[in-house]
Design an enzyme around this catalytic site. Structure first.
Site, mmCIF file in Angstrom:
data_model
loop_
_atom_site.group_PDB
_atom_site.id
_atom_site.type_symbol
_atom_site.label_atom_id
_atom_site.label_comp_id
_atom_site.label_asym_id
_atom_site.label_seq_id
_atom_site.Cartn_x
_atom_site.Cartn_y
_atom_site.Cartn_z
ATOM 1 N N TYR A 76 28.814 41.357 13.965
ATOM 2 C CA TYR A 76 29.943 41.105 14.729
ATOM 3 C C TYR A 76 30.402 39.724 14.482
ATOM 4 C CZ TYR A 76 32.523 40.245 19.007
ATOM 5 O OH TYR A 76 33.570 40.140 20.131
ATOM 6 N N ASP A 77 29.550 38.629 14.540
ATOM 7 C CA ASP A 77 29.754 37.179 14.264
ATOM 8 C C ASP A 77 30.512 37.171 12.822
ATOM 9 O OD1 ASP A 77 28.124 37.301 16.458
ATOM 10 O OD2 ASP A 77 26.726 35.840 15.812
ATOM 11 N N VAL B 50 27.744 38.396 31.606
ATOM 12 C CA VAL B 50 28.282 38.431 32.956
ATOM 13 C C VAL B 50 27.925 39.945 33.686
ATOM 14 C CG1 VAL B 50 30.457 38.115 34.405
ATOM 15 C CG2 VAL B 50 29.867 36.798 32.516
ATOM 16 N N ASN C 194 25.533 41.672 32.834
ATOM 17 C CA ASN C 194 24.064 41.747 33.170
ATOM 18 C C ASN C 194 23.765 40.859 34.557
ATOM 19 O OD1 ASN C 194 23.219 43.084 31.129
ATOM 20 N ND2 ASN C 194 22.471 41.255 29.597
#
Ligand SMILES: O=c1ccn([C@@H]2O[C@H](COP(=O)(O)OP(=O)(O)O[C@H]3OC[C@@H](O)[C@H](O)[C@H]3O)[C@@H](O)[C@H]2O)c(=O)[nH]1
Length: 225
Positions: free
Chosen positions: A173-174, A216, A218
């Site tokens: 992803y990064d 958030v 979570n």
């Protein structure tokens, strides 16, 4: 010239849009493609774009993490079209603007199939840039704060190059988003494509999967349990 001294400008003129753009009817109508439009942020973007009577919105999505339910109020609307499509396959449609959001954003989902995640970021973005070049469309990429990796600079300025692990379990992803940004700027410099990049930090709100494992959601899920 950007703050870190690199020259991101281009001497190339943007490719000319389709001749239809200059006909009387199309002058007042903007055909907008939203990839990943069935997702959390994408579906809110569709709501906003549809508020403008002059916009015709086309959503392509493979429903890996998004759902038709997020768009149910637009299905059947004359200015709206929903196509099940994976952006790793080429897409040949006539549009004037592209918002490219298709990518799993939650770690649980993007780590599920990391090779597919990086394919979506690389091949999917290549396909969208190829479309933008062919039809002369302006294109926006939703990038992410993860392009800064584990930043050594706080707060991060946009000219900060980041501190990213190229071989970690989140690199799909990064690094995928970093390559997507590279492709956006290379198409801009080489072909004059009009680009926009938005690096989205942690977001939350309606239509977010409560158990998608982001920070958030979570906190909220733990507070509710
Ligand atoms: O290969 C894929 C993967 C995902 N998608 C779609 O892309 C959409 C992504 O939406 P999600 O709800 O998972 O994620 P978000 O809307 O929060 O992410 C948003 O902000 C962060 C950016 O990195 C993401 O690119 C952007 O979509 C979903 O509808 C998903 O089905 C594809 O169409 N193709």
């Amino acid at each position: 010239m950007s703050a870190n001294g690199t020259d991101n400008s281009t001497s190339k003129k943007p490719p000319s849009p389709s001749p239809l753009r200059f006909s009387k009817f199309f002058q007042s109508n903007m055909r907008i493609l939203v990839t990943g439009g069935a997702g959390f942020i994408g579906s809110h973007l569709v709501d906003k774009l549809m508020e403008n009577e002059k916009n015709e919105v086309i959503v392509v999505d493979n429903y890996f993490t998004g759902t038709k339910d997020n768009l149910k109020k637009w299905i059947g609307h004359p200015r709206f079209e929903l196509i099940r499509h994976d952006v790793t396959e080429p897409l040949l449609i006539e549009v004037d603007q592209i918002y490219h959001l298709a990518c799993p954003a939650s770690p649980i989902f993007y780590k599920y199939n990391p090779v597919k995640t990086i394919k979506t970021n690389v091949i999917g973005t290549l396909n969208m840039l190829g479309l933008a070049k062919r039809v002369g469309a302006r294109i926006l990429l939703t990038s992410t704060s993860e392009v800064y990796g584990d930043p050594l600079e706080h707060p991060q300025t946009e000219s900060y190059w980041g501190n990213v692990n190229p071989i970690g379990v989140r690199s799909c992803y990064d690094e995928g988003k970093r390559v997507a940004e590279t492709l956006m700027f290379d198409y801009h410099r080489q072909h004059g494509i009009e680009i926009r990049i938005a690096r989205i930090f942690n977001t939350y709100g309606p239509r977010m999967n409560i158990d998608d494992g982001r920070v958030v959601s979570n906190f909220i899920a733990q507070a509710l349990r």
